[in-house]
Design a protein around this motif. Structure first.
Motif, PDB file in Angstrom:
ATOM      1  N   TYR A 248       0.838  -1.199   0.000  1.00  0.00           N
ATOM      2  CA  TYR A 248       0.000   0.000   0.000  1.00  0.00           C
ATOM      3  C   TYR A 248       0.875   1.252   0.000  1.00  0.00           C
TER       4      TYR A 248
ATOM      5  N   PHE B 231      -3.455   0.351  -3.605  1.00  0.00           N
ATOM      6  CA  PHE B 231      -2.842  -0.977  -3.577  1.00  0.00           C
ATOM      7  C   PHE B 231      -2.040  -1.176  -4.851  1.00  0.00           C
TER       8      PHE B 231
ATOM      9  N   VAL C  37      -8.018   2.077  -2.776  1.00  0.00           N
ATOM     10  CA  VAL C  37      -8.738   1.163  -1.894  1.00  0.00           C
ATOM     11  C   VAL C  37      -9.308   1.934  -0.710  1.00  0.00           C
ATOM     12  N   SER C  38     -10.087   1.246   0.100  1.00  0.00           N
ATOM     13  CA  SER C  38     -10.755   1.857   1.245  1.00  0.00           C
ATOM     14  C   SER C  38      -9.750   2.397   2.264  1.00  0.00           C
TER      15      SER C  38
ATOM     16  N   MET D 237      -8.105  -5.064  -0.164  1.00  0.00           N
ATOM     17  CA  MET D 237      -7.472  -4.945  -1.483  1.00  0.00           C
ATOM     18  C   MET D 237      -8.471  -4.595  -2.581  1.00  0.00           C
TER      19      MET D 237
ATOM     20  N   PRO E 186     -10.923  -2.707  -5.082  1.00  0.00           N
ATOM     21  CA  PRO E 186     -10.874  -1.342  -5.615  1.00  0.00           C
ATOM     22  C   PRO E 186     -11.995  -0.483  -5.070  1.00  0.00           C
ATOM     23  N   LEU E 187     -11.666   0.760  -4.808  1.00  0.00           N
ATOM     24  CA  LEU E 187     -12.645   1.737  -4.348  1.00  0.00           C
ATOM     25  C   LEU E 187     -13.536   2.112  -5.526  1.00  0.00           C
TER      26      LEU E 187
ATOM     27  N   GLY F 171      -8.067  -2.162 -11.934  1.00  0.00           N
ATOM     28  CA  GLY F 171      -8.592  -2.915 -10.815  1.00  0.00           C
ATOM     29  C   GLY F 171      -8.383  -4.394 -11.039  1.00  0.00           C
TER      30      GLY F 171
END
Length: 252
Positions: A109, A122, A205-206, A220, A222-223, A241
């Motif tokens: 990260y 990520f 990511v979150s 992991m 994808p946002l 992603g």
């Protein structure tokens, strides 16, 4: 730099990928880590100095130099700059003695600062294979108890053009053809260079990643939605992603 990474595969998977023979080098028990953090015990591949065999060991992240009076400073020694690793007092003994290691990871990260806080991304290999993060390990003997503590640090280099929008530094990621030379050669500093950006993929990511208390495969993922699109704009372009997210983690 590198302050968090993912190490979720079973030890036998990393052993097979990095040339460790379980019949000659027993494997450790290690939990899946989706948000591996400093001071945790994590898997690393080391070369035995007498036999030349590779071992998969559990080492604590945060190098404690052998001359330290106590182990408290290890949490600050999670990264070592490749440009000075052979000269800096904390690392030069381990470097000269070839106490080098490969830390396997599915990805790591990195963060980009925003007005609303730090946005994590990520990063992994584009082909989905494990990363070979270059590291150093050291042994420290507790003067009070006589117990040995074995620790490691990750080497960093200048970031490639793809990761530079996130941070000026990145971990040294070795291609498979360089692993043996890194572990065995007297002075493999020429290998300590950025992995080309085309070999990597990344996505936002979150922000749950920001807390070490969170440790799940979903970190992991994808946002998505407008939040994800806004995070992508921080990089000035598009990011990729994963094509599949399962309970075991990201799969290519």
């Amino acid at each position: 730099m590198c302050g968090r990474f993912v190490q979720h595969q079973a030890p036998v998977v990393y052993a097979e990928h990095f040339g460790v023979d379980p019949l000659t080098a027993p494997l450790p028990n290690a939990p899946a880590r989706y948000n591996a953090a400093p001071t945790q015990d994590l898997m690393a591949v080391r070369r035995h100095p007498a036999t030349g065999l590779r071992h998969l060991s559990l080492l604590r992240w945060g190098l404690v130099p052998s001359f330290s009076k106590d182990a408290s400073g290890g949490a600050r020694m999670i990264n070592a700059r490749c440009e000075s690793v052979a000269e800096k007092p904390a690392f030069r003994s381990a470097w000269a003695a070839r106490r080098r290691c490969i830390v396997p990871a599915e990805g790591f990260y990195e963060w980009r600062a925003t007005d609303s806080g730090r946005q994590p991304f990520f990063i992994r290999r584009a082909d989905g294979a494990p990363l070979a993060l270059a590291g150093l390990w050291e042994g420290w003997k507790d003067p009070a108890t006589g117990i040995w503590l074995r620790t490691f640090t990750l080497l960093t280099c200048a970031a490639n053009a793809r990761l530079a929008p996130l941070h000026e530094r990145m971990p040294v990621i070795l291609p498979e053809v360089d692993i043996t030379a890194y572990l065995e050669e007297p002075d493999p500093r020429a290998l300590l260079r950025p992995l080309p950006g085309a070999a990597l993929e990344l996505w936002p990511v979150s922000r749950k990643v920001n807390s070490v208390r969170n440790d799940a495969a979903s970190l992991m993922a994808p946002l998505e939605g407008e939040e994800g699109r806004a995070a992508l704009r921080l990089l000035g372009g598009e990011a990729e992603g994963p094509r599949e997210l399962s309970a075991g983690g990201v799969r290519p």
